[in-house]
Design an enzyme around this catalytic site. Sequence first.
Site, mmCIF file in Angstrom:
data_model
loop_
_atom_site.group_PDB
_atom_site.id
_atom_site.type_symbol
_atom_site.label_atom_id
_atom_site.label_comp_id
_atom_site.label_asym_id
_atom_site.label_seq_id
_atom_site.Cartn_x
_atom_site.Cartn_y
_atom_site.Cartn_z
ATOM 1 N N ASN A 122 76.644 33.215 55.083
ATOM 2 C CA ASN A 122 75.575 32.724 54.205
ATOM 3 C C ASN A 122 74.770 31.694 54.998
ATOM 4 O OD1 ASN A 122 73.985 31.594 52.210
ATOM 5 N ND2 ASN A 122 75.682 30.566 51.158
ATOM 6 N N LYS A 129 72.093 30.186 54.092
ATOM 7 C CA LYS A 129 71.436 29.187 53.236
ATOM 8 C C LYS A 129 69.976 28.990 53.683
ATOM 9 C CE LYS A 129 75.927 27.131 52.646
ATOM 10 N NZ LYS A 129 76.737 26.013 52.246
ATOM 11 N N HIS A 137 76.445 31.279 43.584
ATOM 12 C CA HIS A 137 76.944 30.330 44.586
ATOM 13 C C HIS A 137 76.942 28.930 43.967
ATOM 14 C CE1 HIS A 137 77.141 27.812 48.162
ATOM 15 N NE2 HIS A 137 77.640 28.871 48.794
ATOM 16 N N GLU A 191 76.093 26.136 45.006
ATOM 17 C CA GLU A 191 74.861 25.353 45.201
ATOM 18 C C GLU A 191 73.804 25.761 44.185
ATOM 19 O OE1 GLU A 191 74.260 26.002 49.414
ATOM 20 O OE2 GLU A 191 76.071 24.847 49.836
ATOM 21 N N GLU A 198 85.414 30.223 46.129
ATOM 22 C CA GLU A 198 84.873 29.124 46.914
ATOM 23 C C GLU A 198 85.082 27.792 46.179
ATOM 24 O OE1 GLU A 198 81.895 30.458 49.969
ATOM 25 O OE2 GLU A 198 80.709 30.069 48.192
ATOM 26 N N GLY A 250 81.298 23.112 53.063
ATOM 27 C CA GLY A 250 80.561 22.232 53.973
ATOM 28 C C GLY A 250 81.208 20.878 54.193
ATOM 29 N N SER A 258 84.485 26.008 54.465
ATOM 30 C CA SER A 258 84.841 25.420 55.763
ATOM 31 C C SER A 258 85.687 26.331 56.657
ATOM 32 C CB SER A 258 85.553 24.078 55.550
ATOM 33 O OG SER A 258 84.684 23.156 54.910
ATOM 34 N N GLY A 281 78.404 27.338 57.266
ATOM 35 C CA GLY A 281 78.029 26.684 58.526
ATOM 36 C C GLY A 281 78.335 27.508 59.775
HETATM 37 C C1 PEP Z 1 79.308 28.598 51.587
HETATM 38 O O1 PEP Z 1 78.267 27.964 51.471
HETATM 39 O O2 PEP Z 1 79.469 29.624 50.919
HETATM 40 C C2 PEP Z 1 80.334 28.111 52.505
HETATM 41 C C3 PEP Z 1 81.510 28.650 52.445
HETATM 42 O O3 PEP Z 1 79.953 27.104 53.371
HETATM 43 P P1 PEP Z 1 80.829 26.480 54.565
HETATM 44 O O4 PEP Z 1 81.500 27.607 55.283
HETATM 45 O O5 PEP Z 1 79.842 25.750 55.412
HETATM 46 O O6 PEP Z 1 81.832 25.565 53.927
#
Ligand code: PEP
Length: 246
Positions: free
Chosen positions: A7, A9, A91, A93, A161, A167, A204, A226
């Site tokens: 992703n 973003k 998601h 966010e 998630e 993040g 993460s 990320g």
């Molecule tokens: C995400 O935004 O779906 C995600 C898992 O981000 P990260 O891997 O950066 O924690």
Amino acid sequence: MKYIFGNWKENHTMNDVLSYIKEFKKQKLPLDVCYGLAVPYLYLQKMNQKLSKKCKIGVQNVSFSEKGEFTGEISAKMLTDFSCDFSLVGHSERRQKFKETNEEINKKIEMCFNNGIMPILCVGETKEEKEEGKTKKVLKTQLTKCLKDINLSKQFMVAYEPVWAIGTGLTPTPKEIEDNIAYIKKVLEENIKKVGVCVLYGGSVNPQNAKELLNGKSVDGALVGGASLNAKKFIDIGKNLANVRR
Ligand code: PEP
């Protein structure tokens, strides 16, 4: 088969995208991994033209409406003009920063199904909900509300998630991931009467921790934020999983 989906973003410009494509094409891909990337709408066409043979290409969000007075929105039908394989929906966010509700997410999933786009439904608890011992209750509520009254004959995926792991560099233990994903599958089977759904872990994940975090027998892969921004790192996550090395 493991599924490693990324992703991006709100990241990357066209220059970055072109370099990413070059780097991705240089890498040798493991045999038993299906890669996918949720990219900004503007790069869907370029990514599809250049990488669709190696990687599923999708988007990060879709409108809950078919068409009409919804300034700034992109409908699922519009996405079919660019052969979009999948869309993330719900998601955290979007839920937190754009106040998306389970009811809107439910409509988005329906729009995806109606237009041949595979939805990846994101669910997960906040830090407070985890501390209050409410994780399973939250997961069950999100799953049942988001999938309510939808004909689930077509393929979809779920991404577990935990909001506090996104993040932050923090992750649940491998056992917590396995337990919560096994629970998600149980809810899907018992409450929604749907078996065989792939469930990914997200939060993460990086090339170093992937093998340990994704080792559980119920874990079908990862949704990566990320670490998906760099093509080599992203591909390495798949390469580093057990039993998939070429
Ligand atoms: C995400 O935004 O779906 C995600 C898992 O981000 P990260 O891997 O950066 O924690």
